[in-house]
Design an enzyme around this catalytic site. Structure first.
Site, short mmCIF file in Angstrom:
data_model
loop_
_atom_site.label_atom_id
_atom_site.label_comp_id
_atom_site.label_asym_id
_atom_site.label_seq_id
_atom_site.Cartn_x
_atom_site.Cartn_y
_atom_site.Cartn_z
N LYS A 126 4.03 -61.54 25.04
CA LYS A 126 3.58 -61.09 24.03
C LYS A 126 2.75 -59.88 23.96
O LYS A 126 1.61 -59.86 23.27
CB LYS A 126 3.04 -62.33 23.01
CG LYS A 126 4.20 -63.19 22.63
CD LYS A 126 3.57 -64.26 21.62
CE LYS A 126 4.86 -65.41 21.67
NZ LYS A 126 4.53 -66.47 21.18
N TYR B 266 2.50 -55.57 25.50
CA TYR B 266 3.17 -54.34 25.71
C TYR B 266 2.47 -53.77 27.07
O TYR B 266 1.40 -54.14 27.32
CB TYR B 266 3.21 -53.26 24.86
CG TYR B 266 3.79 -53.64 23.41
CD1 TYR B 266 5.34 -54.17 23.46
CD2 TYR B 266 3.57 -54.00 22.29
CE1 TYR B 266 6.22 -54.75 22.35
CE2 TYR B 266 4.19 -54.50 21.03
CZ TYR B 266 5.40 -54.96 21.30
OH TYR B 266 6.10 -55.40 20.10
N ILE C 207 -1.44 -55.66 22.77
CA ILE C 207 -1.02 -57.16 22.31
C ILE C 207 0.26 -56.95 21.30
O ILE C 207 0.05 -55.92 20.44
CB ILE C 207 -2.08 -57.91 21.80
CG1 ILE C 207 -2.70 -57.59 20.43
CG2 ILE C 207 -3.16 -58.21 22.68
CD1 ILE C 207 -3.87 -58.36 19.75
N CYS C 208 1.03 -57.88 21.10
CA CYS C 208 2.13 -57.68 20.31
C CYS C 208 2.02 -58.01 18.95
O CYS C 208 1.70 -59.34 18.88
CB CYS C 208 3.31 -58.51 20.86
SG CYS C 208 4.68 -58.48 19.76
N LEU C 209 1.96 -57.20 17.91
CA LEU C 209 1.55 -57.52 16.32
C LEU C 209 2.39 -57.11 15.61
O LEU C 209 2.47 -57.14 14.42
CB LEU C 209 0.16 -56.88 16.18
CG LEU C 209 -0.92 -57.21 16.71
CD1 LEU C 209 -2.18 -56.32 16.33
CD2 LEU C 209 -1.26 -58.52 16.72
#
Length: 185
Positions: free
Chosen positions: A111, A113, A118-120
């Site tokens: 989760k 990149y 952070i993946c949001l």
């Protein structure tokens, strides 16, 4: 904000909404936006401290307010895990949310990149788009980073991908003690 718990809704309700629609290239309007950002961050920090939920320190890393750095932490099993935090304000801000980076966690979770961003995309970015330009940095931390830390840090700790600083120091201390006792022999 369906799906958010009452505590999160309460905190978000106490963060001032921003009104200036300006990005880093907008001169005086950007300076006004930065003032609003600081007011919102101060309010959010005050709310967190009053609820004994202080979990980050952040400040602009340059005078233009386009680069931000700091530290965030998460308490898991009564141990505090700290992470450096950084992000750049996108040129298209506030239409585009900042991409929050935790560089020390880069590559440790799916989760995230490249570069520790952070993946949001699934949960936070639609909310940001719906509330543009009223949301700012404080909202990104509250509704983006905080839930991400709550979801990911326990998994990273339990899987051994993240170690507490005391656990990392212990093997080095043991090795030093062992070499010290060997030298004494």
């Amino acid at each position: 904000m369906e799906g958010w718990d009452k505590g999160t809704k309460s905190v978000v309700g106490e963060i001032p909404l921003l009104s200036t629609r300006a990005g880093p290239r907008d001169g005086e309007a950007w300076r006004q936006r930065l003032k609003e950002e600081y007011r919102a961050l101060i309010a959010y920090t005050s709310v967190n401290k009053s609820k004994d939920n202080d979990w980050f320190r952040i400040s602009a890393a340059n005078p233009e307010g386009t680069r931000w750095e700091g530290t965030c932490w998460y308490v898991h099993n009564l141990r505090r895990y700290e992470f450096p935090l950084q992000f750049d304000i996108p040129v298209a801000y506030p239409q585009v949310a900042p991409e929050i980076e935790l560089p020390t966690l880069d590559g440790k979770t799916h989760k995230m990149y490249r570069g520790g961003k952070i993946c949001l995309t699934v949960h936070f970015k639609p909310l940001w788009a719906k509330n543009c330009p009223r949301f700012g940095i404080a909202h990104a931390l509250c509704l983006g980073l905080a839930p991400w830390l709550a979801a990911e840090v326990p998994i990273l700790v339990d899987s051994g991908m993240v170690k507490h600083k005391d656990d990392e120091a212990a093997p080095a201390d043991a090795a030093a003690a062992a070499s010290g006792s060997a030298a004494a022999s």
